[in-house]
Design a protein around this motif. Structure first.
Motif, PDB file in Angstrom:
ATOM      1  N   ALA A  24     -69.070 143.771  67.149  1.00 10.21           N
ATOM      2  CA  ALA A  24     -69.651 144.295  68.393  1.00 10.21           C
ATOM      3  C   ALA A  24     -70.419 145.582  68.130  1.00 10.21           C
ATOM      4  O   ALA A  24     -71.506 145.802  68.704  1.00 10.21           O
ATOM      5  CB  ALA A  24     -68.543 144.531  69.417  1.00 10.21           C
ATOM      6  N   ALA A  25     -69.899 146.429  67.255  1.00 12.79           N
ATOM      7  CA  ALA A  25     -70.579 147.685  66.943  1.00 12.79           C
ATOM      8  C   ALA A  25     -71.914 147.433  66.249  1.00 12.79           C
ATOM      9  O   ALA A  25     -72.912 148.120  66.534  1.00 12.79           O
ATOM     10  CB  ALA A  25     -69.682 148.565  66.059  1.00 12.79           C
ATOM     11  N   GLN A  26     -71.961 146.455  65.338  1.00 14.41           N
ATOM     12  CA  GLN A  26     -73.222 146.168  64.646  1.00 14.41           C
ATOM     13  C   GLN A  26     -74.267 145.624  65.605  1.00 14.41           C
ATOM     14  O   GLN A  26     -75.450 145.970  65.521  1.00 14.41           O
ATOM     15  CB  GLN A  26     -72.996 145.160  63.501  1.00 14.41           C
ATOM     16  CG  GLN A  26     -71.915 145.534  62.507  1.00 14.41           C
ATOM     17  CD  GLN A  26     -71.928 146.990  62.120  1.00 14.41           C
ATOM     18  OE1 GLN A  26     -72.920 147.503  61.613  1.00 14.41           O
ATOM     19  NE2 GLN A  26     -70.799 147.661  62.337  1.00 14.41           N
ATOM     20  N   VAL A  27     -73.828 144.788  66.538  1.00 11.53           N
ATOM     21  CA  VAL A  27     -74.761 144.260  67.546  1.00 11.53           C
ATOM     22  C   VAL A  27     -75.292 145.403  68.410  1.00 11.53           C
ATOM     23  O   VAL A  27     -76.490 145.461  68.726  1.00 11.53           O
ATOM     24  CB  VAL A  27     -74.061 143.191  68.413  1.00 11.53           C
ATOM     25  CG1 VAL A  27     -74.961 142.778  69.578  1.00 11.53           C
ATOM     26  CG2 VAL A  27     -73.701 141.972  67.568  1.00 11.53           C
ATOM     27  N   ALA A  28     -74.405 146.331  68.783  1.00  7.81           N
ATOM     28  CA  ALA A  28     -74.838 147.473  69.595  1.00  7.81           C
ATOM     29  C   ALA A  28     -75.818 148.343  68.821  1.00  7.81           C
ATOM     30  O   ALA A  28     -76.851 148.783  69.362  1.00  7.81           O
ATOM     31  CB  ALA A  28     -73.618 148.291  70.025  1.00  7.81           C
ATOM     32  N   HIS A  29     -75.521 148.605  67.552  1.00  4.44           N
ATOM     33  CA  HIS A  29     -76.442 149.391  66.731  1.00  4.44           C
ATOM     34  C   HIS A  29     -77.810 148.725  66.630  1.00  4.44           C
ATOM     35  O   HIS A  29     -78.853 149.389  66.740  1.00  4.44           O
ATOM     36  CB  HIS A  29     -75.857 149.571  65.330  1.00  4.44           C
ATOM     37  CG  HIS A  29     -74.888 150.700  65.209  1.00  4.44           C
ATOM     38  ND1 HIS A  29     -75.184 151.990  65.609  1.00  4.44           N
ATOM     39  CD2 HIS A  29     -73.614 150.744  64.714  1.00  4.44           C
ATOM     40  CE1 HIS A  29     -74.145 152.775  65.369  1.00  4.44           C
ATOM     41  NE2 HIS A  29     -73.184 152.049  64.831  1.00  4.44           N
ATOM     42  N   ALA A  30     -77.811 147.420  66.376  1.00  5.72           N
ATOM     43  CA  ALA A  30     -79.077 146.702  66.232  1.00  5.72           C
ATOM     44  C   ALA A  30     -79.881 146.738  67.531  1.00  5.72           C
ATOM     45  O   ALA A  30     -81.112 146.908  67.523  1.00  5.72           O
ATOM     46  CB  ALA A  30     -78.805 145.259  65.810  1.00  5.72           C
ATOM     47  N   THR A  31     -79.187 146.601  68.666  1.00  8.80           N
ATOM     48  CA  THR A  31     -79.874 146.632  69.967  1.00  8.80           C
ATOM     49  C   THR A  31     -80.496 148.008  70.219  1.00  8.80           C
ATOM     50  O   THR A  31     -81.648 148.112  70.680  1.00  8.80           O
ATOM     51  CB  THR A  31     -78.880 146.288  71.086  1.00  8.80           C
ATOM     52  OG1 THR A  31     -78.307 145.003  70.847  1.00  8.80           O
ATOM     53  CG2 THR A  31     -79.573 146.289  72.439  1.00  8.80           C
ATOM     54  N   LEU A  32     -79.750 149.068  69.909  1.00 14.27           N
ATOM     55  CA  LEU A  32     -80.273 150.417  70.102  1.00 14.27           C
ATOM     56  C   LEU A  32     -81.454 150.704  69.176  1.00 14.27           C
ATOM     57  O   LEU A  32     -82.446 151.331  69.587  1.00 14.27           O
ATOM     58  CB  LEU A  32     -79.162 151.432  69.860  1.00 14.27           C
ATOM     59  CG  LEU A  32     -78.036 151.449  70.913  1.00 14.27           C
ATOM     60  CD1 LEU A  32     -76.860 152.288  70.426  1.00 14.27           C
ATOM     61  CD2 LEU A  32     -78.564 151.980  72.240  1.00 14.27           C
ATOM     62  N   ALA A  33     -81.367 150.237  67.936  1.00 14.68           N
ATOM     63  CA  ALA A  33     -82.485 150.429  67.006  1.00 14.68           C
ATOM     64  C   ALA A  33     -83.720 149.666  67.480  1.00 14.68           C
ATOM     65  O   ALA A  33     -84.852 150.173  67.376  1.00 14.68           O
ATOM     66  CB  ALA A  33     -82.082 149.966  65.608  1.00 14.68           C
ATOM     67  N   ALA A  34     -83.511 148.457  67.991  1.00 16.75           N
ATOM     68  CA  ALA A  34     -84.644 147.697  68.539  1.00 16.75           C
ATOM     69  C   ALA A  34     -85.247 148.423  69.739  1.00 16.75           C
ATOM     70  O   ALA A  34     -86.478 148.411  69.945  1.00 16.75           O
ATOM     71  CB  ALA A  34     -84.180 146.298  68.944  1.00 16.75           C
ATOM     72  N   GLY A  35     -84.406 149.088  70.539  1.00 10.25           N
ATOM     73  CA  GLY A  35     -84.922 149.877  71.656  1.00 10.25           C
ATOM     74  C   GLY A  35     -85.787 151.027  71.185  1.00 10.25           C
ATOM     75  O   GLY A  35     -86.829 151.333  71.782  1.00 10.25           O
ATOM     76  N   LEU A  36     -85.397 151.690  70.097  1.00  8.45           N
ATOM     77  CA  LEU A  36     -86.226 152.754  69.530  1.00  8.45           C
ATOM     78  C   LEU A  36     -87.576 152.199  69.082  1.00  8.45           C
ATOM     79  O   LEU A  36     -88.624 152.844  69.288  1.00  8.45           O
ATOM     80  CB  LEU A  36     -85.503 153.393  68.344  1.00  8.45           C
ATOM     81  CG  LEU A  36     -84.313 154.292  68.650  1.00  8.45           C
ATOM     82  CD1 LEU A  36     -83.633 154.724  67.357  1.00  8.45           C
ATOM     83  CD2 LEU A  36     -84.739 155.523  69.447  1.00  8.45           C
ATOM     84  N   ALA A  37     -87.550 151.036  68.463  1.00  7.64           N
ATOM     85  CA  ALA A  37     -88.806 150.425  68.014  1.00  7.64           C
ATOM     86  C   ALA A  37     -89.722 150.136  69.201  1.00  7.64           C
ATOM     87  O   ALA A  37     -90.939 150.360  69.136  1.00  7.64           O
ATOM     88  CB  ALA A  37     -88.514 149.144  67.228  1.00  7.64           C
ATOM     89  N   ALA A  38     -89.141 149.660  70.295  1.00  7.70           N
ATOM     90  CA  ALA A  38     -89.943 149.347  71.487  1.00  7.70           C
ATOM     91  C   ALA A  38     -90.556 150.616  72.070  1.00  7.70           C
ATOM     92  O   ALA A  38     -91.729 150.625  72.477  1.00  7.70           O
ATOM     93  CB  ALA A  38     -89.067 148.646  72.529  1.00  7.70           C
TER      94      ALA A  38
END
Length: 459
Positions: free
Chosen positions: A83-97
């Motif tokens: 769950a933590a890795q999914v959350a990290h990936a989602t937040l990083a994708a948000g930074l990219a956006a």
């Protein structure tokens, strides 16, 4: 130590998988750190704003790590980490956006930074406890040292590659790479075969919460001494970004280029320190004290260094000693605590590191500004050396109390009491049967070692 023991933990299949995935993730993480700093600096032109973004990522550790420790002790680690890795990936994708579209701008960057720090704070103790199950007790210290090596090497590579990418195409790609890197950790979590070594099996209660963790720590004087020493050494001797910058801009007259050289030297020193820690057969409290005195003495000498290269010659071993100190404290936190409380102890260790950085950096900066960079290093090194000596004396007393606690109670009859004292004097040191009294700070498995291994194990 036997040949090849420097990489002993890599003999374990689970650790090999985990180390490779961790290396990929660390590279991505440091790419993102560089990308966030660059984006904020470009948008605001303010180094203060950039520092605020860094603070937002670190601040949640102070508040949420203890709850992460409770979760680490209560729940299975694998689902939490996924769950933590999914959350990290989602937040990083948000930074990219945000970097690509500009939607949300700086406020959203700050919000995502805060969210990233919150996930990391909860994830940290869970990750630490999980990693300890991938190796046996004998190679745990080696595994932690190799983890430091992975982090140092990943930081150097991530920052180097990130600098090239951000100059060429901007930060959005850095954030995207970091988002993808968490897939490696998820794959590793599924690939690792489950199983906890018997030596790390929990022996206490797990249903108590944060208060139980604090109560447990209050009864562990040896561990509290180690954490206190780590705090002093971290706050006064490890905020190298402040002291190196002050020396470069001040008495060394090295400027930004000199500061860059010193940062590179420090990074190389952390790699060497990880190798030194990995090579040692055991990481005990003697190692902690020796490394603390070594680093403190060199900090004093660094304050007297006449030029950039002589200062760098001191920075290299200081960085190495810092990694040895971190690895030793982390190893003792894993091995010398009750299994049911290990996650909460690791959380306390994370909080100690964050507080030492938060308290030490402004203090050293204020001293450098008002007393001078050289005087600051000499004063900080001297204080750290005194604290290390004091901790060594206190640790020795705690271990002496444990070693003198005998199975047989002390007799009350005067004649028998005399015989009892005489037996203590003539009894060989290796014949002492160790029973640690409540609050000495040794885990149940560590007591078994001390009772059978003699004085050589009491380090």
């Amino acid at each position: 130590m036997a040949r090849g023991a420097t990489f002993a933990a890599l003999r374990h299949r689970n650790y090999r998988i985990w180390a490779l995935a961790g290396f990929v993730s660390v590279i991505g993480t440091w790419m993102q750190v560089l990308g966030v700093n660059w984006y904020v600096l470009k948008e605001t032109g303010s180094a203060t704003s950039m520092g605020f973004a860094v603070l937002l990522q670190a601040a949640p550790t102070l508040l949420l790590s203890v709850w992460g420790g409770v979760l680490a002790d209560r729940l299975p680690a694998r689902p939490l980490l996924i769950a933590a890795q999914v959350a990290h990936a989602t937040l990083a994708a948000g930074l990219a956006a945000v970097a690509l579209t500009g939607v949300g701008g700086l406020p959203l960057i700050f919000a995502i930074s805060l969210g990233t720090g919150a996930v990391s704070a909860i994830e940290g103790p869970v990750m630490g406890r999980w990693a300890a199950t991938l190796v046996d007790r004998e190679t745990l210290g080696n595994a932690l040292a190799l983890g430091s090596l992975t982090n140092s090497a990943g930081r150097i590579l991530g920052m180097s590659l990130g600098a090239v990418v951000v100059a060429a195409v901007g930060p959005a790609l850095l954030f995207g790479i970091n988002a993808a890197s968490f897939a490696a950790v998820v794959v590793a979590l599924f690939a690792v075969r489950p199983g906890t070594p018997p030596t790390l099996t929990a022996t206490g209660r797990t249903h108590d919460g944060v208060r139980a963790g604090f109560a447990y720590l209050r009864g562990q004087p040896v561990l509290l001494l180690a954490l206190a020493l780590a705090f002093v050494l971290g706050s006064l001797g490890r905020n190298y970004q402040v002291t190196m910058a002050a020396m470069s801009d001040g008495p060394l007259h090295a400027g930004a280029s000199g500061y860059g050289v010193l940062s590179t030297v420090f990074a190389v020193g952390t790699v060497l320190g990880a190798l030194v820690a990995a090579r040692r057969g055991s990481l005990g409290y003697r190692t902690l004290v020796a490394a603390g005195l070594f680093a403190s003495g060199l900090e004093i000498v660094a304050g007297l260094a006449p030029g950039t290269w002589s200062f760098a010659a001191m920075i290299l071993p200081i960085a190495a000693a810092a990694v040895v100190i971190d690895t030793t404290v982390g190893t003792r936190a894993q091995l010398d605590t009750d299994g049911a409380m290990r996650g909460r102890v690791l959380a306390a260790l994370a909080v100690t590191g964050s507080v030492s950085a938060a308290a030490g950096a402004p203090l050293l900066g204020w001293l450098a500004e008002h007393a001078g960079p050289r005087q600051t290093l000499v004063l900080a090194g001297s204080t750290a050396a005194i604290a290390t000596v004091a901790a060594a004396v206190a640790l020795d007393r705690q271990h002496a109390r444990a070693a003198l606690a005998l199975v047989a109670p002390r007799p009350r009859h005067p004649v028998r009491r005399v015989a009892f004292r005489a037996a203590r004097i003539v009894r060989p040191a290796g014949a002492v049967c160790v029973i640690a009294p409540a609050g000495v700070g040794l885990g149940a498995s560590r007591l078994g070692e001390l009772a059978t291994a003699g004085p050589a194990a009491r380090r």
